[in-house]
Motif scaffolding. Structure first.
Motif, mmCIF file in Angstrom:
data_model
loop_
_atom_site.group_PDB
_atom_site.id
_atom_site.type_symbol
_atom_site.label_atom_id
_atom_site.label_comp_id
_atom_site.label_asym_id
_atom_site.label_seq_id
_atom_site.Cartn_x
_atom_site.Cartn_y
_atom_site.Cartn_z
ATOM 1 N N CYS A 46 0.831 -1.205 0.000
ATOM 2 C CA CYS A 46 0.000 0.000 0.000
ATOM 3 C C CYS A 46 0.869 1.261 0.000
ATOM 4 O O CYS A 46 0.607 2.219 -0.736
ATOM 5 C CB CYS A 46 -0.924 -0.015 1.216
ATOM 6 S SG CYS A 46 -2.091 1.345 1.255
ATOM 7 N N GLU A 47 1.913 1.244 0.797
ATOM 8 C CA GLU A 47 2.817 2.398 0.863
ATOM 9 C C GLU A 47 3.501 2.640 -0.480
ATOM 10 O O GLU A 47 3.613 3.780 -0.945
ATOM 11 C CB GLU A 47 3.856 2.174 1.961
ATOM 12 C CG GLU A 47 4.824 3.326 2.140
ATOM 13 C CD GLU A 47 5.828 3.081 3.269
ATOM 14 O OE1 GLU A 47 6.827 3.812 3.324
ATOM 15 O OE2 GLU A 47 5.608 2.146 4.076
ATOM 16 N N GLU A 48 3.940 1.548 -1.101
ATOM 17 C CA GLU A 48 4.645 1.662 -2.375
ATOM 18 C C GLU A 48 3.701 2.168 -3.480
ATOM 19 O O GLU A 48 4.041 3.082 -4.239
ATOM 20 C CB GLU A 48 5.222 0.300 -2.776
ATOM 21 C CG GLU A 48 6.274 0.354 -3.859
ATOM 22 C CD GLU A 48 7.597 0.931 -3.371
ATOM 23 O OE1 GLU A 48 8.281 1.580 -4.201
ATOM 24 O OE2 GLU A 48 7.943 0.730 -2.191
ATOM 25 N N LEU A 49 2.504 1.587 -3.564
ATOM 26 C CA LEU A 49 1.573 1.985 -4.609
ATOM 27 C C LEU A 49 1.080 3.415 -4.387
ATOM 28 O O LEU A 49 0.877 4.171 -5.340
ATOM 29 C CB LEU A 49 0.381 1.031 -4.661
ATOM 30 C CG LEU A 49 -0.591 1.265 -5.817
ATOM 31 C CD1 LEU A 49 0.061 0.942 -7.152
ATOM 32 C CD2 LEU A 49 -1.866 0.433 -5.648
ATOM 33 N N SER A 50 0.904 3.789 -3.132
ATOM 34 C CA SER A 50 0.468 5.140 -2.809
ATOM 35 C C SER A 50 1.443 6.181 -3.345
ATOM 36 O O SER A 50 1.034 7.207 -3.901
ATOM 37 C CB SER A 50 0.323 5.294 -1.287
ATOM 38 O OG SER A 50 -0.034 6.609 -0.943
ATOM 39 N N MET A 51 2.738 5.900 -3.227
ATOM 40 C CA MET A 51 3.753 6.821 -3.741
ATOM 41 C C MET A 51 3.774 6.840 -5.262
ATOM 42 O O MET A 51 3.865 7.906 -5.875
ATOM 43 C CB MET A 51 5.133 6.426 -3.205
ATOM 44 C CG MET A 51 5.324 6.686 -1.716
ATOM 45 S SD MET A 51 7.037 6.438 -1.195
ATOM 46 C CE MET A 51 7.235 4.668 -1.477
ATOM 47 N N VAL A 52 3.673 5.671 -5.881
ATOM 48 C CA VAL A 52 3.750 5.586 -7.342
ATOM 49 C C VAL A 52 2.532 6.231 -8.003
ATOM 50 O O VAL A 52 2.649 6.961 -8.989
ATOM 51 C CB VAL A 52 3.896 4.117 -7.782
ATOM 52 C CG1 VAL A 52 3.747 3.987 -9.298
ATOM 53 C CG2 VAL A 52 5.237 3.555 -7.341
ATOM 54 N N GLU A 53 1.349 5.949 -7.469
ATOM 55 C CA GLU A 53 0.116 6.432 -8.091
ATOM 56 C C GLU A 53 -0.357 7.765 -7.512
ATOM 57 O O GLU A 53 -1.338 8.334 -7.996
ATOM 58 C CB GLU A 53 -0.999 5.390 -7.918
ATOM 59 C CG GLU A 53 -0.733 4.066 -8.620
ATOM 60 C CD GLU A 53 -0.887 4.180 -10.123
ATOM 61 O OE1 GLU A 53 -1.379 5.218 -10.616
ATOM 62 O OE2 GLU A 53 -0.509 3.216 -10.827
ATOM 63 N N ASN A 54 0.305 8.240 -6.461
ATOM 64 C CA ASN A 54 -0.081 9.497 -5.804
ATOM 65 C C ASN A 54 -1.536 9.432 -5.311
ATOM 66 O O ASN A 54 -2.341 10.339 -5.546
ATOM 67 C CB ASN A 54 0.114 10.684 -6.753
ATOM 68 C CG ASN A 54 0.047 12.018 -6.025
ATOM 69 O OD1 ASN A 54 0.343 12.109 -4.831
ATOM 70 N ND2 ASN A 54 -0.365 13.061 -6.730
ATOM 71 N N ILE A 55 -1.844 8.327 -4.637
ATOM 72 C CA ILE A 55 -3.171 8.113 -4.061
ATOM 73 C C ILE A 55 -2.986 7.837 -2.571
ATOM 74 O O ILE A 55 -2.178 6.977 -2.199
ATOM 75 C CB ILE A 55 -3.882 6.910 -4.715
ATOM 76 C CG1 ILE A 55 -4.072 7.149 -6.222
ATOM 77 C CG2 ILE A 55 -5.245 6.666 -4.062
ATOM 78 C CD1 ILE A 55 -4.604 5.929 -6.964
#
Length: 359
Positions: A70-79
Motif C-alpha cells: 500500500c505504501e509503495e503503490l500510494s507513492m507511485v500512483e499518488n493516491i
C-alpha cells in the motif's frame, strides 16, 4: 520444477464447459498463447529474483492490510493509502464492490469484460446493456448519457475496453460521473489495461476520487504479467463503501508472494518504458500481418487487437497449437470476431507465418 500444463489430467477434468475467458491452456494442446493480454516481457526480472530469494517467508501468513504494498503503490500512483484496497486480482475487487453496493440494476457496455456480468448475475442484479457500434469501431460516445436509466445503481465502464481495446475519453468519463452523482449511481471504471497507454496519467480517473460514487479498478495482472500470482487493487474516496468492501473480503486474500511481487514490480521503472516501446512497435507489425492477409482489424489503444474474419481463425490456429480468443461469448459480438494479443517480436513473427498457412 514441474510445468503445471504438462501434468496429466483425468478424463473427468479435461473438459470445462463453463470456461469463459482466454488462457485455457489446460483444456487445449497449446504451444503459443495469444488469447491472454498479459505483458509479453513476462514477470519483471527484479520480481523473479526477489521471489526466488525469499521463498522461506512464503510459510508465513500474509499481511491482511498489505501495508508495504500500500505504501509503495500510494507513492507511485499518488493516491492516499486509506483510499486503496487490494484483492486477489481485479475480479475479486469487482465482486466486493457489487456485494457491498447490492445493486438491483446495473448498466454494462457491450462488448466488455465478462467478469462484470458474472458478479452481477451472482448477486441477482438486473443487467442492462449499452451496445457499442461496430460501424463506430466500438468507440463509446456521449450518447451513453441518455442510455443510463436513473433506476440504475451501478455502471461499469472499461478503458481501454476489453475486448475492443478502445479508450474512453476523459471528458465522457467525467460527464458520466457527473450524471451518476446526480442520480446516486456508483460508477466503476476498469483501468486494468490503461498502463499500456502512453497518456496513462491524463486519462486515468484516479484524479476524481473526491467523488463518493467512483471506484477505479486496476491490477498487476496485465501490465506486470501476474495472472497466476493474482493481484488487483482499487481506489475509492468513499471511506464507508471501502470499509464495507474490506469487511466482506476473505482473510489473507492477497498472498505473501503476490504482495512481494507487487512491491518490487513498482520499483522497476525501466520495465514500463520497455513495455510501451515493445507494444508500440509490435502492434503496428501485427496490424500489418493481419490486414495484408485480408483480416479486418479494429483500431486499438491497448496491447491487443479485435479482428473480424469469415474464416474460423480460432479453429485454424488451434490446429497449429496456437490459442487466440474466440469472442462470440461477448455480449454484442458474434461468430467471426477474435481477440489477438501482442506478444514478443519472435512470437509475432511466428504468428505471421502460421497466419499465412491457415489463410
Amino acid at each position: 520444477m514441474y510445468n503445471i500444463k504438462t501434468l496429466p489430467l483425468s478424463n473427468s477434468l479435461k473438459y470445462v464447459p463453463s470456461y469463459r475467458h482466454g488462457g485455457d491452456i489446460y483444456n487445449n494442446d497449446v504451444k503459443y498463447d495469444f488469447s491472454v493480454n498479459t505483458n509479453p516481457l513476462g514477470l519483471p526480472f527484479l520480481v523473479k529474483r526477489k521471489l526466488a530469494e525469499n521463498t522461506d517467508v512464503f510459510a508465513e501468513y500474509p499481511d491482511m492490510q498489505c501495508r508495504q504494498l500500500c505504501e509503495e503503490l500510494s507513492m507511485v500512483e499518488n493516491i492516499p493509502g486509506n483510499k486503496l484496497l487490494f484483492g486477489n486480482g481485479a475480479s475479486e475487487i469487482f465482486k466486493l464492490a457489487v456485494d457491498a453496493i447490492k445493486p438491483r440494476k446495473a448498466l454494462v457496455t457491450a462488448p466488455s469484460f465478462l467478469g462484470y456480468s458474472y458478479v452481477l448475475n451472482g448477486a441477482g442484479a438486473g443487467i442492462e446493456y449499452y451496445y457499442l457500434q461496430e460501424e463506430k469501431n466500438f468507440v463509446l460516445d456521449i450518447d451513453i448519457l441518455g442510455k443510463i436509466p436513473a433506476s440504475c445503481d451501478m455502471v461499469f465502464l472499461c478503458s481501454p475496453c476489453n475486448p475492443t481495446g478502445r479508450i474512453i475519453s476523459k471528458d465522457i468519463l467525467l460527464n458520466v460521473l457527473s450524471y451518476c452523482e446526480e442520480n446516486n449511481i456508483y460508477l466503476v471504471v476498469d483501468e486494468c489495461f490503461l498502463g499500456f497507454v502512453p497518456d496513462y496519467e491524463m486519462l486515468s480517473m484516479k484524479s476524481e476520487l473526491h467523488s463518493k460514487y467512483l471506484i477505479v479498478v486496476n491490477a498487476f495482472t496485465k501490465l506486470y504479467a501476474m495472472a497466476g500470482l493474482r493481484l488487483g487493487w482499487c481506489a475509492c474516496g468513499n471511506g464507508e463503501l471501502l470499509g464495507t468492501m474490506r469487511r466482506m473480503q476473505p482473510e489473507w486474500s492477497v498472498s505473501v508472494p503476490a504482495q512481494m511481487a507487487g512491491v518490487y514490480a513498482l520499483k522497476d521503472k525501466d520495465y514500463i518504458v520497455r513495455t510501451k516501446e515493445l507494444i508500440h512497435q509490435e502492434k503496428a507489425k501485427m496490424e500489418g500481418f493481419l490486414e495484408n492477409n485480408g483480416i479486418k482489424v479494429f483500431p486499438s489503444d491497448a496491447n491487443f487487437l479485435l479482428v473480424k474474419s469469415k474464416i474460423n481463425l480460432y479453429k485454424k490456429f488451434l490446429e497449429k497449437r496456437v490459442l487466440i480468443r474466440q469472442c462470440n461469448n461477448f455480449a454484442g459480438l458474434s461468430d467471426g470476431f477474435y481477440r489477438i494479443a501482442i506478444r514478443s517480436a519472435e512470437e509475432n513473427s511466428m504468428f505471421n507465418k502460421i497466419l499465412m498457412e491457415v489463410i
